[in-house]
Design an enzyme around this catalytic site. Structure first.
Site, PDB file in Angstrom:
ATOM      1  N   GLU A  95      35.661 -16.596 -34.583  1.00  0.00           N
ATOM      2  CA  GLU A  95      36.216 -17.346 -33.462  1.00  0.00           C
ATOM      3  C   GLU A  95      37.572 -16.772 -33.047  1.00  0.00           C
ATOM      4  O   GLU A  95      38.351 -16.320 -33.881  1.00  0.00           O
ATOM      5  CB  GLU A  95      36.355 -18.826 -33.832  1.00  0.00           C
ATOM      6  CG  GLU A  95      34.985 -19.467 -34.022  1.00  0.00           C
ATOM      7  CD  GLU A  95      35.031 -20.987 -34.115  1.00  0.00           C
ATOM      8  OE1 GLU A  95      34.225 -21.627 -33.418  1.00  0.00           O
ATOM      9  OE2 GLU A  95      35.853 -21.537 -34.869  1.00  0.00           O
ATOM     10  N   CYS A 115      37.486 -16.692 -45.342  1.00  0.00           N
ATOM     11  CA  CYS A 115      38.753 -16.397 -46.021  1.00  0.00           C
ATOM     12  C   CYS A 115      38.575 -16.643 -47.509  1.00  0.00           C
ATOM     13  O   CYS A 115      37.894 -17.585 -47.919  1.00  0.00           O
ATOM     14  CB  CYS A 115      39.877 -17.276 -45.476  1.00  0.00           C
ATOM     15  SG  CYS A 115      41.483 -16.884 -46.213  1.00  0.00           S
ATOM     16  N   CYS A 119      42.432 -22.469 -49.217  1.00  0.00           N
ATOM     17  CA  CYS A 119      43.343 -23.608 -49.010  1.00  0.00           C
ATOM     18  C   CYS A 119      42.475 -24.841 -48.715  1.00  0.00           C
ATOM     19  O   CYS A 119      41.570 -24.782 -47.879  1.00  0.00           O
ATOM     20  CB  CYS A 119      44.296 -23.343 -47.847  1.00  0.00           C
ATOM     21  SG  CYS A 119      45.245 -21.833 -48.092  1.00  0.00           S
ATOM     22  N   GLU A 184      42.943 -14.190 -43.786  1.00  0.00           N
ATOM     23  CA  GLU A 184      44.309 -13.949 -44.255  1.00  0.00           C
ATOM     24  C   GLU A 184      44.675 -12.500 -43.886  1.00  0.00           C
ATOM     25  O   GLU A 184      44.168 -11.551 -44.503  1.00  0.00           O
ATOM     26  CB  GLU A 184      44.368 -14.190 -45.773  1.00  0.00           C
ATOM     27  CG  GLU A 184      45.596 -13.646 -46.459  1.00  0.00           C
ATOM     28  CD  GLU A 184      46.918 -14.045 -45.811  1.00  0.00           C
ATOM     29  OE1 GLU A 184      47.122 -15.233 -45.484  1.00  0.00           O
ATOM     30  OE2 GLU A 184      47.755 -13.148 -45.614  1.00  0.00           O
ATOM     31  N   SER A 215      50.720 -14.702 -39.619  1.00  0.00           N
ATOM     32  CA  SER A 215      50.937 -15.796 -40.560  1.00  0.00           C
ATOM     33  C   SER A 215      50.224 -15.470 -41.860  1.00  0.00           C
ATOM     34  O   SER A 215      49.060 -15.067 -41.852  1.00  0.00           O
ATOM     35  CB  SER A 215      50.383 -17.094 -39.967  1.00  0.00           C
ATOM     36  OG  SER A 215      50.392 -18.119 -40.936  1.00  0.00           O
ATOM     37  N   SER A 238      53.061 -19.513 -44.962  1.00  0.00           N
ATOM     38  CA  SER A 238      52.559 -20.880 -45.137  1.00  0.00           C
ATOM     39  C   SER A 238      53.068 -21.421 -46.464  1.00  0.00           C
ATOM     40  O   SER A 238      52.671 -20.945 -47.523  1.00  0.00           O
ATOM     41  CB  SER A 238      51.028 -20.861 -45.141  1.00  0.00           C
ATOM     42  OG  SER A 238      50.576 -20.408 -43.880  1.00  0.00           O
ATOM     43  N   ASN A 314      45.339 -31.006 -38.964  1.00  0.00           N
ATOM     44  CA  ASN A 314      44.173 -31.148 -38.088  1.00  0.00           C
ATOM     45  C   ASN A 314      42.962 -31.489 -38.946  1.00  0.00           C
ATOM     46  O   ASN A 314      42.848 -31.010 -40.072  1.00  0.00           O
ATOM     47  CB  ASN A 314      43.914 -29.840 -37.327  1.00  0.00           C
ATOM     48  CG  ASN A 314      45.030 -29.545 -36.339  1.00  0.00           C
ATOM     49  OD1 ASN A 314      45.500 -30.442 -35.648  1.00  0.00           O
ATOM     50  ND2 ASN A 314      45.479 -28.296 -36.294  1.00  0.00           N
ATOM     51  N   CYS A 357      45.003 -25.243 -35.486  1.00  0.00           N
ATOM     52  CA  CYS A 357      45.288 -24.516 -36.725  1.00  0.00           C
ATOM     53  C   CYS A 357      44.355 -24.987 -37.824  1.00  0.00           C
ATOM     54  O   CYS A 357      44.209 -26.184 -38.060  1.00  0.00           O
ATOM     55  CB  CYS A 357      46.704 -24.805 -37.206  1.00  0.00           C
ATOM     56  SG  CYS A 357      47.962 -24.104 -36.186  1.00  0.00           S
TER      57      CYS A 357
HETATM   58  N1  SAH Z   1      45.702 -17.252 -43.297  1.00  0.00           N
HETATM   59  C1  SAH Z   1      46.938 -17.413 -42.655  1.00  0.00           C
HETATM   60  C2  SAH Z   1      46.828 -17.667 -41.180  1.00  0.00           C
HETATM   61  C3  SAH Z   1      45.798 -18.630 -40.668  1.00  0.00           C
HETATM   62  S1  SAH Z   1      46.065 -20.325 -40.687  1.00  0.00           S
HETATM   63  C4  SAH Z   1      47.753 -18.493 -43.302  1.00  0.00           C
HETATM   64  O1  SAH Z   1      47.205 -19.265 -44.067  1.00  0.00           O
HETATM   65  O2  SAH Z   1      48.957 -18.532 -43.057  1.00  0.00           O
HETATM   66  C5  SAH Z   1      47.500 -20.675 -39.687  1.00  0.00           C
HETATM   67  C6  SAH Z   1      48.263 -21.894 -40.221  1.00  0.00           C
HETATM   68  O3  SAH Z   1      47.472 -23.096 -40.100  1.00  0.00           O
HETATM   69  C7  SAH Z   1      48.642 -21.776 -41.697  1.00  0.00           C
HETATM   70  O4  SAH Z   1      49.971 -22.181 -41.884  1.00  0.00           O
HETATM   71  C8  SAH Z   1      47.701 -22.753 -42.343  1.00  0.00           C
HETATM   72  O5  SAH Z   1      48.167 -23.223 -43.575  1.00  0.00           O
HETATM   73  C9  SAH Z   1      47.604 -23.833 -41.308  1.00  0.00           C
HETATM   74  N2  SAH Z   1      46.453 -24.730 -41.471  1.00  0.00           N
HETATM   75  C10 SAH Z   1      45.308 -24.483 -42.131  1.00  0.00           C
HETATM   76  N3  SAH Z   1      44.480 -25.567 -42.039  1.00  0.00           N
HETATM   77  C11 SAH Z   1      45.130 -26.498 -41.320  1.00  0.00           C
HETATM   78  C12 SAH Z   1      44.801 -27.819 -40.866  1.00  0.00           C
HETATM   79  N4  SAH Z   1      43.633 -28.381 -41.152  1.00  0.00           N
HETATM   80  N5  SAH Z   1      45.705 -28.486 -40.131  1.00  0.00           N
HETATM   81  C13 SAH Z   1      46.889 -27.918 -39.803  1.00  0.00           C
HETATM   82  N6  SAH Z   1      47.247 -26.685 -40.207  1.00  0.00           N
HETATM   83  C14 SAH Z   1      46.387 -25.963 -40.953  1.00  0.00           C
HETATM   84 FE1  SF4 Z   2      42.765 -18.670 -45.483  1.00  0.00          FE
HETATM   85 FE2  SF4 Z   2      44.963 -19.298 -44.098  1.00  0.00          FE
HETATM   86 FE3  SF4 Z   2      42.861 -20.968 -44.197  1.00  0.00          FE
HETATM   87 FE4  SF4 Z   2      44.363 -20.599 -46.355  1.00  0.00          FE
HETATM   88  S1  SF4 Z   2      45.024 -21.523 -44.410  1.00  0.00           S
HETATM   89  S2  SF4 Z   2      42.131 -20.646 -46.314  1.00  0.00           S
HETATM   90  S3  SF4 Z   2      44.853 -18.447 -46.182  1.00  0.00           S
HETATM   91  S4  SF4 Z   2      42.903 -18.953 -43.285  1.00  0.00           S
END
Ligand code: SAH
Ligand code: SF4
Length: 364
Positions: A95, A115, A119, A184, A215, A238, A314, A357
Site C-alpha cells: 500500500e 514487517c 510492534c 521498517e 521513520s 519511534s 489508530n 499511521c
Molecule cells: N517502521 C517504521 C515506519 C512505519 S510506521 C517505524 O516503525 O517507525 C510510522 C509510525 O506509525 C511509527 O512511529 C509507528 O510506531 C506508528 N504506528 C504504528 N501503528 C500505529 C497505530 N496503530 N496508530 C498510530 N501510530 C502507529
Molecule cells: Fe514495523 Fe514500524 Fe509497524 Fe513496527 S510500527 S511493525 S517497525 S512498520
C-alpha cells in the site's frame, strides 16, 4: 528459463548510462531514456520514438518499465487522502498513500511487504514479514503518486481548499516523501537509500533532501550508518516508551536494540550531523499517556535537539488499545514543553480508509 527482466526503476542515471554503453550504444540515449522515465512518464516502449530501434527492441526484450498496477484505490471522505493497493510482479501487494493537506503533497511509501519488527499496535507488524522491496519498487510508488498528481490536480475540494485551484497549479507534482508506509526502512537499508538517490536526482524527480523523511523503529546500526554516511534526511525514531521495560512491551525490537543503546545512537546522529531528530510517540490510553510518562520522556530527551510527534493510536484489527482523549495529548505536550521539547499532535487523517499511521496491511 529466461532471466527476469531488469526493472528500469532500479537504475540510477549513471547505471543507465553504463547499461546502454554495455549494449554498444551512445550514452546520449541513456539520458533520453531517463527523461522518458522521469519527465514524460511514458508507459510503453513504443512511445520512446526518439530512441534508436535497436535500443528499443533490446529494452523491450530485457527490461520492464517497472510500473505497479493499481489493484484497488480508495479515497478518504475528507478528500485529503488516497490509498493505493499496488501489485508487485510476484503477486504480493503493498500500500502507498497520497496525502494532500496543509498545501503539501506527500507520498507515504512502503519499504517492505509486511514487517519483521512486530510492534503490537501496528497492522503491518501484525501481518508478519514477507520480503524487502527492491529500490525499483520503492521508486515506482513515488512515480505512481506523482503521476496521479499530474493527472488529477485541481479536481478535488482538498486542492481548492489548499489554494491550488489556479491553472498554474494544474501540474502539481510530488514534493515530499515519507518512508512511513509498510515495513521498517532501516531493515532494508541499501534498497531504500538507492531509491532515495534515484528520486533525488536533480534531472529526474528532483526531490529535495529536506522533503524526505524516514521513520525507524530504532534499528541502531542503521541510525549510525545514516550519520556516518551523512544522509541529510529527516529522521524520526519511534520511541513509544521512556523506559526499556515499557518500550519493550510495545516494541519487540527493543530487545535487540535496548533503549540506552538507541539513545546513544540518536545522540551520535544529532552530534555528527548537527541536526535535530524527531521522536514518534503513539499515544495509547492507560499504556503510555500518563503525566509521569510524559515527565520520563522529557527527562530522557532533555537537552537534545529533538521534537516529539505524538500520534493518537489508530485502530487495527489485532490490538484492542484506544487513543485516549485529546486533553491527554495536550497535557503531554505541556509537560514536554517544560523540558524545552517542542511537540506536535499528528492530525488523524485517512482513518476511514485505513490509511493512517500503522494501519497499512494486505491480506497475503
Ligand atoms: N517502521 C517504521 C515506519 C512505519 S510506521 C517505524 O516503525 O517507525 C510510522 C509510525 O506509525 C511509527 O512511529 C509507528 O510506531 C506508528 N504506528 C504504528 N501503528 C500505529 C497505530 N496503530 N496508530 C498510530 N501510530 C502507529
Ligand atoms: Fe514495523 Fe514500524 Fe509497524 Fe513496527 S510500527 S511493525 S517497525 S512498520
Amino acid at each position: 528459463m529466461a532471466a527476469a527482466p531488469l526493472n528500469l526503476h532500479d537504475f540510477t542515471r549513471s547505471e543507465l548510462v553504463a547499461l546502454v554503453g554495455a549494449w554498444d550504444l551512445s550514452p546520449v540515449h541513456a539520458t533520453r531514456l531517463w527523461n522518458y522515465l522521469y519527465y514524460e512518464r511514458v508507459d510503453n516502449f513504443a512511445a520512446m520514438n526518439e530512441l534508436p530501434v535497436r535500443l528499443r527492441k533490446r529494452l523491450e526484450s530485457e527490461t520492464t518499465l517497472g510500473r505497479l498496477p493499481v489493484a484497488r484505490e480508495t479515497h478518504s471522505s475528507d478528500g485529503f487522502t488516497r490509498k493505493y493497493l499496488l501489485a508487485l510482479t510476484d503477486g504480493h501487494r503493498i500500500e502507498t498513500v497520497l496525502m494532500r493537506y496543509t498545501g503539501r503533497t506527500t507520498a507515504c511509501v512502503s519499504s517492505q511487504v509486511g514487517c519483521a519488527m512486530g510492534c503490537v499496535f501496528c497492522a503491518t507488524g501484525q501481518m508478519g514479514y514477507t520480503r524487502h522491496l527492491t529500490a525499483g519498487e520503492i521508486v515506482a510508488q513515488a512515480v505512481h503518486v506523482d503521476r496521479v498528481l499530474r493527472s488529477t490536480a485541481a479536481e478535488t475540494p482538498a486542492l481548492a481548499e489548499a489554494g491550488h485551484e489556479s491553472p498554474h497549479h494544474r501540474h502539481e507534482r510530488l514534493r515530499n516523501i515519507v518512508l512511513m508506509g509498510m515495513g521498517e526502512p532501516l531493515h532494508n537499508y541499501d534498497a531504500v537509500m538507492k531509491a532515495i538517490d534515484i528520486l533525488r536526482d536533480p534531472s529526474g524527480m528532483a526531490l529535495g533532501a529536506k522533503k524526505i523523511s524516514l521513520s525507524t523503529v530504532g534499528v541502531v546500526p542503521g541510525i549510525i550508518r545514516l550519520a556516518d554516511e551523512r544522509r541529510p534526511f529527516h529522521l524520526a525514531v519511534s520511541l513509544h516508551g521512556a523506559t526499556q521495560a515499557e518500550r519493550l512491551a510495545l516494541v519487540p525490537a527493543a530487545r535487540a536494540w535496548p533503549l540506552d543503546l538507541l539513545m546513544e545512537a540518536c545522540r551520535y546522529y544529532v552530534t555528527k550531523l548537527e541536526r535535530r531528530i524527531f521522536f514518534e510517540w503513539t499515544l495509547i490510553e492507560g499504556k503510555n499517556d500518563s503525566l509521569g510518562q510524559a515527565h520520563a520522556v522529557g527527562s530522557l530527551l532533555k537537552g537534545m535537539p529533538a521534537q516529539v510527534n505524538l500520534i493518537p493510536l489508530n485502530p487495527t484489527a489485532g490490538y484492542t488499545g484506544v487513543p485516549g482523549h485529546q486533553m491527554a495529548a495536550r497535557r503531554f505536550q505541556e509537560i514536554l514543553a517544560g523540558y524545552g521539547l517542542p511537540s506536535t499532535v499528528r492530525q488523524r487523517r485517512g482513518i476511514d480508509i485505513g490509511a493512517g499511521c500503522g494501519q497499512l496491511a494486505v491480506a497475503e
